[in-house]
Scaffold this motif. Structure first.
Motif, PDB file in Angstrom:
ATOM      1  N   ASN A   1      18.373  16.930  80.116  1.00  6.50           N
ATOM      2  CA  ASN A   1      18.025  16.397  78.789  1.00  6.50           C
ATOM      3  C   ASN A   1      16.857  17.116  78.110  1.00  6.50           C
ATOM      4  O   ASN A   1      16.207  16.547  77.230  1.00  6.50           O
ATOM      5  CB  ASN A   1      17.697  14.895  78.880  1.00  6.50           C
ATOM      6  CG  ASN A   1      18.830  14.073  79.425  1.00  6.50           C
ATOM      7  OD1 ASN A   1      19.948  14.565  79.556  1.00  6.50           O
ATOM      8  ND2 ASN A   1      18.576  12.824  79.745  1.00  6.50           N
ATOM      9  N   GLN A   2      16.608  18.361  78.471  1.00  9.84           N
ATOM     10  CA  GLN A   2      15.526  19.130  77.864  1.00  9.84           C
ATOM     11  C   GLN A   2      16.100  20.239  76.983  1.00  9.84           C
ATOM     12  O   GLN A   2      17.023  20.935  77.390  1.00  9.84           O
ATOM     13  CB  GLN A   2      14.626  19.745  78.937  1.00  9.84           C
ATOM     14  CG  GLN A   2      13.965  18.719  79.836  1.00  9.84           C
ATOM     15  CD  GLN A   2      13.040  17.793  79.073  1.00  9.84           C
ATOM     16  OE1 GLN A   2      12.170  18.241  78.333  1.00  9.84           O
ATOM     17  NE2 GLN A   2      13.215  16.491  79.260  1.00  9.84           N
ATOM     18  N   MET A   3      15.526  20.415  75.800  1.00 10.86           N
ATOM     19  CA  MET A   3      16.060  21.407  74.863  1.00 10.86           C
ATOM     20  C   MET A   3      16.103  22.803  75.454  1.00 10.86           C
ATOM     21  O   MET A   3      17.108  23.503  75.327  1.00 10.86           O
ATOM     22  CB  MET A   3      15.257  21.385  73.559  1.00 10.86           C
ATOM     23  CG  MET A   3      15.552  20.189  72.695  1.00 10.86           C
ATOM     24  SD  MET A   3      14.844  20.335  71.030  1.00 10.86           S
ATOM     25  CE  MET A   3      13.110  20.118  71.403  1.00 10.86           C
ATOM     26  N   ASP A   4      15.024  23.243  76.104  1.00 11.22           N
ATOM     27  CA  ASP A   4      14.998  24.595  76.668  1.00 11.22           C
ATOM     28  C   ASP A   4      16.096  24.793  77.702  1.00 11.22           C
ATOM     29  O   ASP A   4      16.665  25.878  77.822  1.00 11.22           O
ATOM     30  CB  ASP A   4      13.648  24.884  77.316  1.00 11.22           C
ATOM     31  CG  ASP A   4      12.556  25.134  76.299  1.00 11.22           C
ATOM     32  OD1 ASP A   4      12.875  25.233  75.099  1.00 11.22           O
ATOM     33  OD2 ASP A   4      11.380  25.227  76.695  1.00 11.22           O
ATOM     34  N   ASN A   5      16.385  23.742  78.449  1.00 11.46           N
ATOM     35  CA  ASN A   5      17.364  23.843  79.527  1.00 11.46           C
ATOM     36  C   ASN A   5      18.797  23.732  79.033  1.00 11.46           C
ATOM     37  O   ASN A   5      19.735  24.075  79.752  1.00 11.46           O
ATOM     38  CB  ASN A   5      17.114  22.752  80.566  1.00 11.46           C
ATOM     39  CG  ASN A   5      15.714  22.811  81.145  1.00 11.46           C
ATOM     40  OD1 ASN A   5      15.014  23.811  80.994  1.00 11.46           O
ATOM     41  ND2 ASN A   5      15.292  21.739  81.783  1.00 11.46           N
ATOM     42  N   LEU A   6      18.959  23.258  77.808  1.00 14.55           N
ATOM     43  CA  LEU A   6      20.297  23.094  77.244  1.00 14.55           C
ATOM     44  C   LEU A   6      20.708  24.273  76.370  1.00 14.55           C
ATOM     45  O   LEU A   6      21.849  24.345  75.918  1.00 14.55           O
ATOM     46  CB  LEU A   6      20.367  21.798  76.437  1.00 14.55           C
ATOM     47  CG  LEU A   6      20.337  20.521  77.287  1.00 14.55           C
ATOM     48  CD1 LEU A   6      20.055  19.301  76.426  1.00 14.55           C
ATOM     49  CD2 LEU A   6      21.642  20.347  78.053  1.00 14.55           C
ATOM     50  N   GLY A   7      19.802  25.221  76.126  1.00 16.21           N
ATOM     51  CA  GLY A   7      20.108  26.365  75.280  1.00 16.21           C
ATOM     52  C   GLY A   7      20.071  25.985  73.813  1.00 16.21           C
ATOM     53  O   GLY A   7      19.602  24.911  73.443  1.00 16.21           O
ATOM     54  N   TYR A   8      20.574  26.884  72.965  1.00 19.06           N
ATOM     55  CA  TYR A   8      20.529  26.626  71.526  1.00 19.06           C
ATOM     56  C   TYR A   8      21.940  26.553  70.922  1.00 19.06           C
ATOM     57  O   TYR A   8      22.112  26.629  69.717  1.00 19.06           O
ATOM     58  CB  TYR A   8      19.731  27.712  70.803  1.00 19.06           C
ATOM     59  CG  TYR A   8      20.167  29.123  71.094  1.00 19.06           C
ATOM     60  CD1 TYR A   8      21.276  29.681  70.457  1.00 19.06           C
ATOM     61  CD2 TYR A   8      19.482  29.911  72.022  1.00 19.06           C
ATOM     62  CE1 TYR A   8      21.696  30.970  70.730  1.00 19.06           C
ATOM     63  CE2 TYR A   8      19.894  31.213  72.303  1.00 19.06           C
ATOM     64  CZ  TYR A   8      20.986  31.732  71.653  1.00 19.06           C
ATOM     65  OH  TYR A   8      21.396  33.012  71.942  1.00 19.06           O
ATOM     66  N   GLY A   9      22.958  26.377  71.789  1.00 16.86           N
ATOM     67  CA  GLY A   9      24.334  26.394  71.319  1.00 16.86           C
ATOM     68  C   GLY A   9      24.966  25.022  71.229  1.00 16.86           C
ATOM     69  O   GLY A   9      24.293  24.002  71.064  1.00 16.86           O
ATOM     70  N   TYR A  10      26.289  24.991  71.357  1.00 14.78           N
ATOM     71  CA  TYR A  10      27.041  23.749  71.171  1.00 14.78           C
ATOM     72  C   TYR A  10      26.654  22.684  72.178  1.00 14.78           C
ATOM     73  O   TYR A  10      26.685  21.472  71.866  1.00 14.78           O
ATOM     74  CB  TYR A  10      28.549  24.025  71.227  1.00 14.78           C
ATOM     75  CG  TYR A  10      29.112  24.205  72.618  1.00 14.78           C
ATOM     76  CD1 TYR A  10      29.672  23.138  73.313  1.00 14.78           C
ATOM     77  CD2 TYR A  10      29.083  25.456  73.245  1.00 14.78           C
ATOM     78  CE1 TYR A  10      30.187  23.304  74.581  1.00 14.78           C
ATOM     79  CE2 TYR A  10      29.594  25.630  74.509  1.00 14.78           C
ATOM     80  CZ  TYR A  10      30.140  24.554  75.179  1.00 14.78           C
ATOM     81  OH  TYR A  10      30.633  24.726  76.449  1.00 14.78           O
ATOM     82  N   ALA A  11      26.269  23.072  73.402  1.00 14.08           N
ATOM     83  CA  ALA A  11      25.889  22.087  74.412  1.00 14.08           C
ATOM     84  C   ALA A  11      24.670  21.295  73.960  1.00 14.08           C
ATOM     85  O   ALA A  11      24.595  20.076  74.158  1.00 14.08           O
ATOM     86  CB  ALA A  11      25.629  22.772  75.752  1.00 14.08           C
ATOM     87  N   LEU A  12      23.704  21.976  73.353  1.00  8.42           N
ATOM     88  CA  LEU A  12      22.510  21.292  72.841  1.00  8.42           C
ATOM     89  C   LEU A  12      22.877  20.323  71.723  1.00  8.42           C
ATOM     90  O   LEU A  12      22.425  19.174  71.713  1.00  8.42           O
ATOM     91  CB  LEU A  12      21.491  22.312  72.334  1.00  8.42           C
ATOM     92  CG  LEU A  12      20.263  21.710  71.632  1.00  8.42           C
ATOM     93  CD1 LEU A  12      19.419  20.902  72.606  1.00  8.42           C
ATOM     94  CD2 LEU A  12      19.424  22.802  70.974  1.00  8.42           C
ATOM     95  N   HIS A  13      23.704  20.777  70.779  1.00  9.26           N
ATOM     96  CA  HIS A  13      24.086  19.921  69.648  1.00  9.26           C
ATOM     97  C   HIS A  13      24.856  18.691  70.134  1.00  9.26           C
ATOM     98  O   HIS A  13      24.631  17.573  69.653  1.00  9.26           O
ATOM     99  CB  HIS A  13      24.934  20.708  68.651  1.00  9.26           C
ATOM    100  CG  HIS A  13      24.182  21.745  67.912  1.00  9.26           C
ATOM    101  ND1 HIS A  13      23.402  21.473  66.813  1.00  9.26           N
ATOM    102  CD2 HIS A  13      24.056  23.088  68.115  1.00  9.26           C
ATOM    103  CE1 HIS A  13      22.854  22.584  66.349  1.00  9.26           C
ATOM    104  NE2 HIS A  13      23.236  23.588  67.136  1.00  9.26           N
ATOM    105  N   ALA A  14      25.770  18.889  71.078  1.00  8.60           N
ATOM    106  CA  ALA A  14      26.527  17.763  71.615  1.00  8.60           C
ATOM    107  C   ALA A  14      25.617  16.826  72.398  1.00  8.60           C
ATOM    108  O   ALA A  14      25.709  15.600  72.273  1.00  8.60           O
ATOM    109  CB  ALA A  14      27.664  18.270  72.500  1.00  8.60           C
ATOM    110  N   ALA A  15      24.724  17.407  73.201  1.00  6.51           N
ATOM    111  CA  ALA A  15      23.814  16.592  74.010  1.00  6.51           C
ATOM    112  C   ALA A  15      22.898  15.749  73.131  1.00  6.51           C
ATOM    113  O   ALA A  15      22.652  14.571  73.424  1.00  6.51           O
ATOM    114  CB  ALA A  15      22.988  17.489  74.928  1.00  6.51           C
TER     115      ALA A  15
END
Length: 251
Positions: free
Chosen positions: A65-79
């Motif tokens: 649940n951390q932005m840096d660990n989720l990247g800046y792509g679709y996974a972050l937006h969905a998360a």
């Protein structure tokens, strides 16, 4: 200096596209019979794949649940959407995509980067490198190898995690944007078909990303949605996230 006229034009285009993204997704992914995914308290959601999923994530940390660990792509937006809409369930969301990966490379790291996390929802987007690296002469794979490796990976996953809910993203490419030209076809389409076949075999939710990007090009050129024909731009990533959320019915 940005002229006022250009600023207004760009602002209007951005606003129009922001409004059209739900319409694009609605057109590309009509209502279908697949049941909605229901989350339980503390469920783990894992995004897996190649650079499209990786999207520059910080790989050293193991925190969810951390932005840096989720990247800046679709996974972050969905998360981000999930962590709001499903806040009562407190899901733990991870991104373990790695740039350049093909199916066999997922398999090589699967115990650590998937099975040990015990995901309740496992989303996989893989396949463009299985074709692209072959196309560039850097890999000697075939569609048959892709399908065989993918099936073996999911059989292994279901054996270890029999109740996992699978989400399979379709490999996609936007033709006539830099890396993607006529030479990709029709062979690349075979990888798309193989991913759909695998999704059907395993009862996975299938996300037709190619159809999503094809529909998006009715609203803005392909180069708006992806910089090189494969990797999504910011609006392209948002588009993918919206498609993921609609297909899973999680938001």
């Amino acid at each position: 200096m940005i002229k006022r006229r250009d600023f207004l034009k760009n602002t209007t285009l951005t606003a129009t596209l922001a409004l059209s993204i739900p319409q694009i997704v609605e057109a590309a992914i009509p209502e279908f019979a697949a049941p909605a995914i229901k989350l339980n308290q503390g469920d783990v959601i894992l995004f897996q794949g190649d650079s499209i999923t990786d999207a520059g994530r910080k790989k050293e940390s193991k925190t969810s649940n951390q932005m840096d660990n989720l990247g800046y792509g679709y996974a972050l937006h969905a998360a981000a959407e999930l962590l709001v809409s499903q806040s009562a369930k407190r899901p733990e969301i991870y991104n373990k995509g790695i740039s350049g990966n093909k199916v066999y490379q997922l398999a090589n790291r699967w115990d650590t980067d998937c099975l040990e996390l015990k995901p309740s929802v496992l989303s996989i987007l893989i396949g463009v490198n299985d074709y692209w690296h072959k196309h560039n002469g850097k890999y000697d794979g075939t569609t048959a190898i892709y399908e065989k490796d993918y099936r073996a990976l999911l059989e292994r996953t279901k054996k270890a995690l029999p109740n996992v809910k699978l989400v399979i993203g379709e490999p996609f490419a936007v033709k006539d944007v830099k890396a993607v030209d006529n030479s990709w076809y029709p062979e690349f389409d075979e990888y798309r078909a193989a991913a759909k076949k695998i999704a059907n075999e395993f009862g996975a939710i299938f996300i037709p990303y190619q159809q999503v990007f094809d529909e998006a090009q009715k609203h803005a050129p392909g180069s708006y949605w992806t910089g090189d024909g494969v990797h999504p731009s910011l609006p392209g990533a948002k588009l993918m996230a919206n498609a993921w959320l609609k297909a899973t019915k999680l938001a």
